[in-house]
Design a protein around this motif. Structure first.
Motif, short mmCIF file in Angstrom:
data_model
loop_
_atom_site.label_atom_id
_atom_site.label_comp_id
_atom_site.label_asym_id
_atom_site.label_seq_id
_atom_site.Cartn_x
_atom_site.Cartn_y
_atom_site.Cartn_z
N THR A 231 0.84 -1.20 0.00
CA THR A 231 0.00 0.00 0.00
C THR A 231 0.87 1.25 0.00
O THR A 231 2.04 1.20 0.43
CB THR A 231 -0.88 0.06 1.28
OG1 THR A 231 -0.13 -0.48 2.36
CG2 THR A 231 -2.18 -0.68 1.12
N ILE A 232 0.28 2.34 -0.44
CA ILE A 232 0.92 3.65 -0.28
C ILE A 232 -0.14 4.63 0.24
O ILE A 232 -1.34 4.42 0.05
CB ILE A 232 1.54 4.20 -1.60
CG1 ILE A 232 0.48 4.33 -2.69
CG2 ILE A 232 2.71 3.36 -2.05
CD1 ILE A 232 -0.17 5.66 -2.82
N ALA A 233 0.32 5.68 0.88
CA ALA A 233 -0.58 6.74 1.34
C ALA A 233 0.22 8.04 1.39
O ALA A 233 1.41 7.99 1.67
CB ALA A 233 -1.12 6.43 2.74
N PRO A 234 -0.40 9.20 1.15
CA PRO A 234 -1.74 9.32 0.60
C PRO A 234 -1.77 8.94 -0.88
O PRO A 234 -0.72 8.87 -1.52
CB PRO A 234 -2.06 10.82 0.79
CG PRO A 234 -0.75 11.51 0.94
CD PRO A 234 0.24 10.50 1.41
N ASN A 235 -2.98 8.72 -1.39
CA ASN A 235 -3.17 8.33 -2.78
C ASN A 235 -3.26 9.59 -3.63
O ASN A 235 -4.18 10.38 -3.47
CB ASN A 235 -4.47 7.52 -2.87
CG ASN A 235 -4.73 6.97 -4.25
OD1 ASN A 235 -4.37 7.58 -5.25
ND2 ASN A 235 -5.38 5.83 -4.30
N PRO A 236 -2.29 9.81 -4.54
CA PRO A 236 -2.25 11.08 -5.29
C PRO A 236 -3.46 11.30 -6.21
O PRO A 236 -3.74 12.44 -6.59
CB PRO A 236 -0.96 11.00 -6.10
CG PRO A 236 -0.52 9.60 -6.04
CD PRO A 236 -1.15 8.95 -4.86
N TYR A 237 -4.18 10.23 -6.55
CA TYR A 237 -5.38 10.40 -7.39
C TYR A 237 -6.53 11.05 -6.60
O TYR A 237 -7.47 11.56 -7.17
CB TYR A 237 -5.86 9.05 -7.93
CG TYR A 237 -4.94 8.48 -8.99
CD1 TYR A 237 -5.02 8.90 -10.31
CD2 TYR A 237 -3.99 7.53 -8.65
CE1 TYR A 237 -4.17 8.38 -11.27
CE2 TYR A 237 -3.13 7.00 -9.61
CZ TYR A 237 -3.23 7.44 -10.92
OH TYR A 237 -2.40 6.93 -11.88
N TYR A 238 -6.42 10.94 -5.28
CA TYR A 238 -7.49 11.44 -4.42
C TYR A 238 -7.20 12.91 -4.06
O TYR A 238 -6.65 13.22 -3.02
CB TYR A 238 -7.56 10.58 -3.16
CG TYR A 238 -8.76 10.78 -2.29
CD1 TYR A 238 -10.02 10.34 -2.67
CD2 TYR A 238 -8.64 11.42 -1.06
CE1 TYR A 238 -11.12 10.52 -1.87
CE2 TYR A 238 -9.73 11.59 -0.23
CZ TYR A 238 -10.97 11.14 -0.64
OH TYR A 238 -12.06 11.31 0.18
N THR A 239 -7.55 13.80 -4.99
CA THR A 239 -7.26 15.23 -4.81
C THR A 239 -8.26 15.84 -3.82
O THR A 239 -9.26 15.21 -3.46
CB THR A 239 -7.42 15.96 -6.15
OG1 THR A 239 -8.77 15.75 -6.59
CG2 THR A 239 -6.45 15.43 -7.20
N GLU A 240 -8.01 17.08 -3.44
CA GLU A 240 -8.93 17.75 -2.51
C GLU A 240 -10.33 17.87 -3.10
O GLU A 240 -11.34 17.78 -2.40
CB GLU A 240 -8.41 19.15 -2.17
CG GLU A 240 -7.53 19.11 -0.94
CD GLU A 240 -6.95 20.46 -0.59
OE1 GLU A 240 -7.66 21.48 -0.74
OE2 GLU A 240 -5.77 20.48 -0.18
N GLU A 241 -10.35 18.07 -4.41
CA GLU A 241 -11.64 18.20 -5.10
C GLU A 241 -12.42 16.89 -5.04
O GLU A 241 -13.63 16.87 -4.74
CB GLU A 241 -11.34 18.56 -6.56
CG GLU A 241 -12.45 19.24 -7.27
CD GLU A 241 -12.08 19.46 -8.75
OE1 GLU A 241 -10.96 19.10 -9.17
OE2 GLU A 241 -12.95 19.96 -9.45
N VAL A 242 -11.72 15.79 -5.31
CA VAL A 242 -12.37 14.47 -5.25
C VAL A 242 -12.83 14.20 -3.81
O VAL A 242 -13.94 13.69 -3.58
CB VAL A 242 -11.40 13.36 -5.73
CG1 VAL A 242 -12.03 11.99 -5.57
CG2 VAL A 242 -11.00 13.58 -7.17
N ALA A 243 -11.99 14.57 -2.84
CA ALA A 243 -12.32 14.33 -1.44
C ALA A 243 -13.60 15.06 -1.05
O ALA A 243 -14.47 14.51 -0.37
CB ALA A 243 -11.17 14.78 -0.54
#
Ligand code: AMP
Ligand code: GLY
Length: 421
Positions: A231-243
């Motif tokens: 695993t890795i964190a944070p996930n770079p695909y999960y932007t603030e906008e997506v969040a």
């Protein structure tokens, strides 16, 4: 304070190490724990995680003040209900709420009823109707056994023949046991996957740092599905906008839906999401911390874990601020060669002491030495200022460890790093 953590894998080791940071945690028991966890907690190997009576009796006898139930099966079986009935405070949902993971049919119907974005689906209780349906539905198609199946009850069929054979495997051969009495047949979605674990007391929901699992056994997402190879964190695909979109369209509506259904969820609610071109959609809910997601998320938690867990249990999550480090983390799982199918155990593990942070998933201790026991053996974790650095350090540490027939993926974090370019 005496704390018991139910479970015995890498996730439980990560939870225990995080709990130990609080000086109030005088004694931590692991039920059953494992030979590696024994370095950080008092393990009770004879009490299995699914032994509701055994765990309850142990906690009463030893005057345990707080219990963290980490795995899915005891939660779905009602371990939290049992302990609460005895007056023991618990982190983890009651069975009525754990149903969100325990039954995929329940979860899908919940999402449909409350307009939470997810893949289109049909539910079948007999193989004949399921077969008829997959003969005409769009391909590829995803078939899921209703109940718990150790993360293995999902089959993706590219062709009609595969789909028909998947119906047979799940519903007639009963490869996943009674879990296959009902089946969800759903639309195939594509896009980057994100795991978002959250703390919730049923009123407030606090998402944790996002992460990305690597489920397939081999590099390049090839090979069989496993419990997770890294695993890795944070996930770079999960932007603030997506969040922000997930919070409004998925997280808050799920908490509200569970309350409306009389199934208030308190504990860690895990959202398995796919970021499709039509927006984020729920692939699955879990009623617990992910494994190996916990291994990268918890080292980034700045606020003390016990404080947050107690606030969840006591319904005052809105009173505290949960803070996260700005770093990235990477976990590389070292498994027994052959996992997730057959593999041999009993090989000596060396080199852990030369690493920064290793969570032990499957090992036993004999004469002070550690031996492999199980498919996933270790999770080697590093944190750093950037994701590439965390990945590099985790692989440097993994190279220091040796056991016979060791298997790991060499591309944990690769897809995530591509998003950063
Ligand atoms: P699950 O056990 O529900 O997490 O599913 C295992 C894996 O199957 C997920 O991590 C996805 O990669 C894949 N999967 C599940 N549902 C879908 C879907 N509807 N479309 C595409 N892939 C899926
Ligand atoms: N790593 C996926 C899970 O815990 O379900």
């Amino acid at each position: 304070m005496k704390i018991a953590v139910v479970g015995g894998g890498g996730r439980e080791h990560a939870i225990i190490k995080a709990l130990r940071k609080n000086s109030l945690a005088e004694e931590i028991y692991a039920l059953p724990g494992n030979g590696g966890i024994a370095a950080d907690a008092r393990c009770v190997p004879e009490i299995k995680a699914t032994d509701l009576d055994g765990v309850t009796e142990f906690c009463l006898k030893n005057k345990v003040d707080y219990v963290v139930v980490a795995p899915d099966d005891p939660l779905v079986m009602g371990m939290a209900d049992r302990l609460e009935k005895e007056g023991i405070p618990v982190f983890g949902p009651v069975a009525a709420a754990a149903m969100i993971e325990g039954s995929k049919v329940f979860a899908k119907n919940l999402m449909k009823k409350y307009g939470i974005p997810t893949a289109h689906f049909e539910i079948f209780t007999d193989a004949e109707s399921a077969r008829e349906y997959v003969k005409t539905c769009p391909l590829p198609v995803v078939l899921k056994a209703d109940g718990l199946a150790l993360g293995k009850g999902v089959l993706i069929a590219e062709s009609r023949e595969e789909a028909v054979s998947a119906v047979h495997t799940i519903m007639e051969e009963k490869k996943f046991g009674e879990s296959g009495n009902k089946i969800v047949v759903e639309e195939f979605l594509s896009g980057p996957e994100v795991s978002v674990l959250s703390f919730t007391d049923g009123k407030t929901i606090v998402p944790m740092v996002s992460s990305m699992d690597h489920k397939r056994a081999e590099d390049g997402d090839k090979g069989l599905n496993t419990g997770g190879m890294g695993t890795i964190a944070p996930n770079p695909y999960y932007t603030e906008e997506v969040a922000a979109e997930c919070m409004e369209k998925i997280f808050k509506p799920t908490i509200a839906a569970m309350n409306k259904e009389g199934r208030t969820f308190r504990g860690c609610l895990y959202f398995g999401l796919m970021l499709t071109k039509d927006g984020p959609k729920v692939i699955e809910y879990n009623c617990r911390f992910g494994d190996p997601e916990a291994q990268v998320v918890l080292p980034l938690l700045e606020t003390d874990l016990l404080t947050v867990m107690k606030a969840v249990t006591e319904g005052r999550l809105s009173d505290i601020t949960v803070k996260w480090k700005k770093d990235s983390a990477c976990c590389v799982v070292l498994a027994s060669g052959g996992y997730p199918l057959s593999y041999k155990s009993g090989y000596e593990i060396t080199g852990i002491e030369d690493c920064d942070n290793v969570y032990v998933a499957g090992a036993e201790r004999k004469d002070g030495r550690l031996f492999t026991k199980g498919g996933r053996v270790l999770g080697v974790v590093r944190t750093a200022g950037t994701l590439p650095e965390a990945v590099r350090l985790a692989y440097d540490d993994a190279a220091k460890i040796h056991f016979e027939n060791m298997h790991m993926r060499h591309d944990i974090g690769k897809r995530a790093m591509e998003a950063l370019i």
